[in-house]
Write a protein that holds these residues in place. Sequence first.
Motif, PDB file in Angstrom:
ATOM      1  N   LEU A  89       0.778  -1.183   0.001  1.00  0.00           N
ATOM      2  CA  LEU A  89       0.030  -0.014  -0.114  1.00  0.00           C
ATOM      3  C   LEU A  89       0.766   1.118   0.097  1.00  0.00           C
ATOM      4  O   LEU A  89       0.582   2.150  -0.682  1.00  0.00           O
ATOM      5  N   ASP A  90       1.793   1.459   0.777  1.00  0.00           N
ATOM      6  CA  ASP A  90       2.858   2.254   0.737  1.00  0.00           C
ATOM      7  C   ASP A  90       3.429   2.413  -0.533  1.00  0.00           C
ATOM      8  O   ASP A  90       3.782   3.500  -1.209  1.00  0.00           O
ATOM      9  N   ALA A  91       3.801   1.526  -1.192  1.00  0.00           N
ATOM     10  CA  ALA A  91       4.505   1.468  -2.331  1.00  0.00           C
ATOM     11  C   ALA A  91       3.593   1.910  -3.584  1.00  0.00           C
ATOM     12  O   ALA A  91       4.205   2.930  -4.577  1.00  0.00           O
ATOM     13  N   ILE A  92       2.398   1.702  -3.325  1.00  0.00           N
ATOM     14  CA  ILE A  92       1.565   2.670  -4.527  1.00  0.00           C
ATOM     15  C   ILE A  92       1.469   3.689  -4.108  1.00  0.00           C
ATOM     16  O   ILE A  92       1.388   4.591  -5.225  1.00  0.00           O
ATOM     17  N   GLU A  93       1.442   4.228  -2.964  1.00  0.00           N
ATOM     18  CA  GLU A  93       1.307   5.706  -2.621  1.00  0.00           C
ATOM     19  C   GLU A  93       2.653   6.303  -2.964  1.00  0.00           C
ATOM     20  O   GLU A  93       2.571   7.606  -4.044  1.00  0.00           O
ATOM     21  N   TRP A  94       3.887   5.755  -3.114  1.00  0.00           N
ATOM     22  CA  TRP A  94       5.052   6.187  -3.585  1.00  0.00           C
ATOM     23  C   TRP A  94       4.890   6.523  -5.087  1.00  0.00           C
ATOM     24  O   TRP A  94       5.284   7.314  -5.765  1.00  0.00           O
ATOM     25  N   LEU A  95       4.329   5.361  -5.706  1.00  0.00           N
ATOM     26  CA  LEU A  95       4.476   5.368  -7.338  1.00  0.00           C
ATOM     27  C   LEU A  95       3.444   6.459  -7.742  1.00  0.00           C
ATOM     28  O   LEU A  95       3.693   7.311  -8.667  1.00  0.00           O
ATOM     29  N   ARG A  96       2.427   6.599  -6.844  1.00  0.00           N
ATOM     30  CA  ARG A  96       1.462   7.532  -7.511  1.00  0.00           C
ATOM     31  C   ARG A  96       2.084   9.145  -7.066  1.00  0.00           C
ATOM     32  O   ARG A  96       1.818  10.103  -7.802  1.00  0.00           O
ATOM     33  N   HIS A  97       2.612   9.293  -5.909  1.00  0.00           N
ATOM     34  CA  HIS A  97       3.326  10.512  -5.600  1.00  0.00           C
ATOM     35  C   HIS A  97       4.659  10.984  -6.852  1.00  0.00           C
ATOM     36  O   HIS A  97       4.626  12.114  -7.063  1.00  0.00           O
ATOM     37  N   ASN A  98       5.210   9.972  -7.265  1.00  0.00           N
ATOM     38  CA  ASN A  98       6.246  10.162  -8.015  1.00  0.00           C
ATOM     39  C   ASN A  98       5.958  10.253  -9.625  1.00  0.00           C
ATOM     40  O   ASN A  98       6.446  10.953 -10.415  1.00  0.00           O
ATOM     41  N   LEU A  99       4.869   9.556  -9.832  1.00  0.00           N
ATOM     42  CA  LEU A  99       4.138   9.614 -11.417  1.00  0.00           C
ATOM     43  C   LEU A  99       3.223  10.586 -11.565  1.00  0.00           C
ATOM     44  O   LEU A  99       2.730  11.023 -12.612  1.00  0.00           O
ATOM     45  N   GLY A 100       2.455  11.172 -10.521  1.00  0.00           N
ATOM     46  CA  GLY A 100       1.398  12.034 -10.580  1.00  0.00           C
ATOM     47  C   GLY A 100       0.176  11.436 -10.867  1.00  0.00           C
ATOM     48  O   GLY A 100       0.066  10.259 -11.209  1.00  0.00           O
ATOM     49  N   GLY A 101      -0.954  12.150 -10.597  1.00  0.00           N
ATOM     50  CA  GLY A 101      -2.122  11.563 -10.910  1.00  0.00           C
ATOM     51  C   GLY A 101      -2.610  10.499  -9.712  1.00  0.00           C
ATOM     52  O   GLY A 101      -2.058  10.184  -8.740  1.00  0.00           O
ATOM     53  N   HIS A 102      -3.685   9.874 -10.119  1.00  0.00           N
ATOM     54  CA  HIS A 102      -4.266   8.821  -9.474  1.00  0.00           C
ATOM     55  C   HIS A 102      -3.983   7.356 -10.142  1.00  0.00           C
ATOM     56  O   HIS A 102      -5.001   6.986 -10.833  1.00  0.00           O
ATOM     57  N   LEU A 103      -2.967   6.949 -10.049  1.00  0.00           N
ATOM     58  CA  LEU A 103      -2.513   5.669 -10.901  1.00  0.00           C
ATOM     59  C   LEU A 103      -3.310   4.391 -10.102  1.00  0.00           C
ATOM     60  O   LEU A 103      -3.465   4.109  -9.256  1.00  0.00           O
ATOM     61  N   PRO A 104      -4.054   3.865 -11.354  1.00  0.00           N
ATOM     62  CA  PRO A 104      -5.000   2.588 -11.040  1.00  0.00           C
ATOM     63  C   PRO A 104      -4.285   1.525 -10.420  1.00  0.00           C
ATOM     64  O   PRO A 104      -2.930   1.387 -11.007  1.00  0.00           O
TER      65      PRO A 104
END
Length: 518
Positions: A449-464
Motif C-alpha cells: 500500500l505504501d509502495a502504491i502511494e510512492w508510485l502515485r506521488h512520483n508518477l502524478g495523478g491517481h494511478l490505478p
Amino acid sequence: MFDDSLSMTFCNQRYIDLLGLPADLHQPGARLHDIALFLADRGDYGEGAVEQLAADRIASITAAPQTITRRSDNKGKALEFHSSRLANGGLVISLTDVTSRLETERELARVNQTLERRVKERTAALTRANTELEAARAKADAANLDKTRFLAAASHDLLQPLNAARLYTSTLIERAKNTGVAELADSIEASLSAVEEIMSVLLDISRIDSGAVRPSPKSFPLSDLLRKIEVEFRPMARERDVCLRILKCSETVVADRALLGRIVQNLVSNALKYTRPGGRVLIGVRRRGNRLRLDIIDTGIGFSRDQHKLLFAEFSRLEQGARMAQGLGLGLSIVQRLVATLGLSLELDSAEARGSRFSLILPAARRRPSPAEPPETLPDSHAGVLNLRVLCVDNEPLILEAMQGLLGHWGCDVRCALSLKQIDRESMLEGWYPDLVLMDYHLEQTSGLDAIEWLRHNLGGHLPAALVTADRSPSVRALAEDRGIPVIMKPVKPAALRATITTLANQSRRGVLRRPQG
C-alpha cells in the motif's frame, strides 16, 4: 430479697440450690454479709482473706443501682448475678446458671476460629489457583499469539508457490486451447483449485478459533459488496451455465466489510456449486424495520429440515452434494463461525430438489439522502485483447514470471520488479507510464500500500492499482479499502484478475483515474 440493712426478707428454692446455702443462711433475717463470708470461706471467691473477699463481693453488687456480675462456684458452675437497689434502700438479687450458655459460646468461638482458619486456607488456596490460572492464561494467550503469527506467515509462505503454480497453469490453459494437452491442463487446474480451497479453509478456521479475527464494524453501502460478488462469481456462473442475478440495493449496513464479504462469498459459492446447469441464483436485500435481510436463493438440490445440523458440521457433506462438487465440507462451518464472531444471525429454508434460501440478518445504518448514481455496467472480463501497460511488483520471481506470461497472453505490455529499489535503479518507468499496477503487499522494505502511494506521488495523478496478496487478515483488506484499492487474493483466480484489471482500465478511460499530462 434484702431490706435496707441487707438482711434477707425472702428467697426461693432455686436460689438456695444454686448457692448451696445451709438452713440458717436462707431464712428471713439472714444477713448478706454472713452469706458472703460463707461463700468466701468455701472458696467460691477464690484465694485470699475471707473477710476481705466477702467485703469486696458485697461492694461489687451494691456499688451501683444495677449491676451484672459473673463468677464460678466451687463446683465449676458459671453463675450470673443481677442486682438492683430498691427505692427504700433494699436490694434484689437474681442469679442464673449460665454454664451451658458459656459452653455454647466457647464452642461457637472455637467453630469461628476453625472457620476463619479454613477461610484463610481456602483463600490462600484460591489465590494460588488464581495465580496459576492467570499464568496458564498468559501462557495460552502467548501461544495463541504465536499461533496467529505462525498462521499469518504460513498463509503467505504456503500460498505464494501455489499462486505461481496457478498462474503458470492459467497460461498453459490459455495456450493449450484446441490442443491435445487442453484436458491435462484443465486437470492440473482442478487439482490446484482443490489444494487452494483446502488450505484457505483450514487457515481461516485456525485464525477464527485462535481469536485472531476481530471484527471492525463500519457503515458501508451493500451495493459495493454486491458489485464485488458479481465481478468474482459471474465467470463461475457462466462456466456452470447458471443464471446469476443480483438485485440493485441502496441500503447501507453496519458490519465488518471484509468478514461479511467472506460469509457472502461462501454462501454464493455454495449456491453456484449445488445448482444444476440451467438453474438460477438470486441475491437481494430487503429491509425489515431497522434490520436488513440479505438473501441468497438458489434452485439447487436443496436439503431436508433433518439435515440442517449436518450442514454446519465440520467435514460433513450431504451425499447428493458430494456427487456434484468436490470439497471438505468446511465452507458452512466457516460461515457459522463468522456469523457468531460478528454477532449476526443466519436463517435457512430449503426443500429437497427445489432449492434453498440462506438469509443473513444485518443491522442497517441510518438512512441518509444521497444523489442517485447511474447504474454501473460491469465489464466483460472475457472480451478481446486487453492492450494495457501493466506494472507488476512482487518479491517472488516465480510469481512475476508466471504473471508476465499470463498477462502477456492477454495482450498486455508487462514490466516486472521485485521492489521499488529495482524500479528506481533500472529506470523502468522512464518513457513508459503504466495503465495500472498489480502490487504485492509483503515487500522486503515496505508494504504494498505504501509502495502504491510512492508510485502515485512520483508518477502524478491517481494511478490505478490493485493489491495482490496472500495475507487474508481483515486489517490488510480494511487498509486497502480505506485507500480505495481493490484486493485480489492469492492464489489468483484468472477470471477475477481479468475482471479487476478490466474494471480499473474502464475507470481510467472514463476519467475516474486520469493519467498525468506531460
